[in-house]
Design a protein around this motif. Structure first.
Motif: not given
Length: 248
Positions: A214-232
């Protein structure tokens, strides 16, 4: 086998009873050596249907552990069975298993170490029913990820992936998230190991039975993706160290 490589398809399942048979019917059993299904405590009859279909390796979680945890169980078993090539396929029939031979061939003949089934390479994502907000967020996240991770992929978010098992042995995927961001963590780890990542155009279908968040979990996922990419990105500067990039 293909080029003497043992090929195993893994199906991380959750409430896949309505689509599992369609998915399995298109898996090329003349090429694939084994199928593994992990059921993340479904509340339908996914396991019963898997048994009916003759899937030999079925792993049933005793509680709902999450999408990432489901994949961990799949990969653990595939590596235990000495797989050379592992295909991760969502059993919701959103992706066609008919592309398995093409994806495996690219890995088996040492052209790529990872092959992704991309919904974006063609124009089929929106035509297949991908919600507009998901398409836009997919494109935006992928653009940012390519910059931060120095890649040129069309998407990082597909549920259809083919791996050279040698590379899965080199990364510590066990300590990744148990949730949806697991998909991006494992790609970041493989990029850090300099795995060669290729893509193949994959039509996708969106319908009522297909899995979606759903939308709320999609937002959480998107923030997680940005965290992973910044960590890389920070890890590559050598000034920072993150646990997901340690050796297995």
């Amino acid at each position: 086998m293909l080029n003497n490589k043992k090929i195993i398809v893994v199906l991380p399942a959750y409430n896949a009873a309505k689509t599992l048979e369609k998915t399995v019917s298109e898996i090329p059993l003349d090429l694939v050596d084994e199928i593994i299904l992990t059921d993340d405590y479904s509340n339908d009859n996914t396991i019963e249907i898997a048994k009916k279909l003759g899937i030999h390796y079925i792993i049933a979680h005793d509680k709902n552990k999450g999408y990432g945890a489901n994949q961990k169980s799949c990969y653990q078993k595939a590596l235990e069975l000495n797989a050379s090539i592992i295909i991760m396929l969502h059993p919701d029939y959103q992706y066609t298993p008919k592309l398995i031979p093409a994806m495996c061939s690219l890995v088996a003949h040492d052209l790529y170490d990872v092959v992704l089934g991309s919904r974006i390479l063609s124009k089929g994502a929106l035509k297949g029913g991908m919600p507009l907000y998901k398409y836009i967020s997919n494109r935006l996240l992928t653009f940012i990820q390519n910059i931060l991770m120095n890649q040129k992929l069309s998407e990082y978010h597909t549920g259809f992936r083919c791996f050279n098992a040698h590379y899965l042995k080199q990364i510590d995927f066990e300590n990744n998230s148990d949730d949806f961001v697991f998909d991006n963590e494992i790609l970041a780890q493989l990029c850090y190991k300099r795995a060669r990542i290729g893509e193949i155009s994959c039509p996708a279908k969106y319908f009522e039975e297909a899995s979606s968040i759903n939308f709320s979990r999609s937002v959480t996922y998107g923030l997680g993706v940005l965290r992973v990419s910044c960590s890389y990105f920070l890890q590559k500067t050598t000034w920072f160290r993150f646990s997901i990039f340690k050796k297995a």
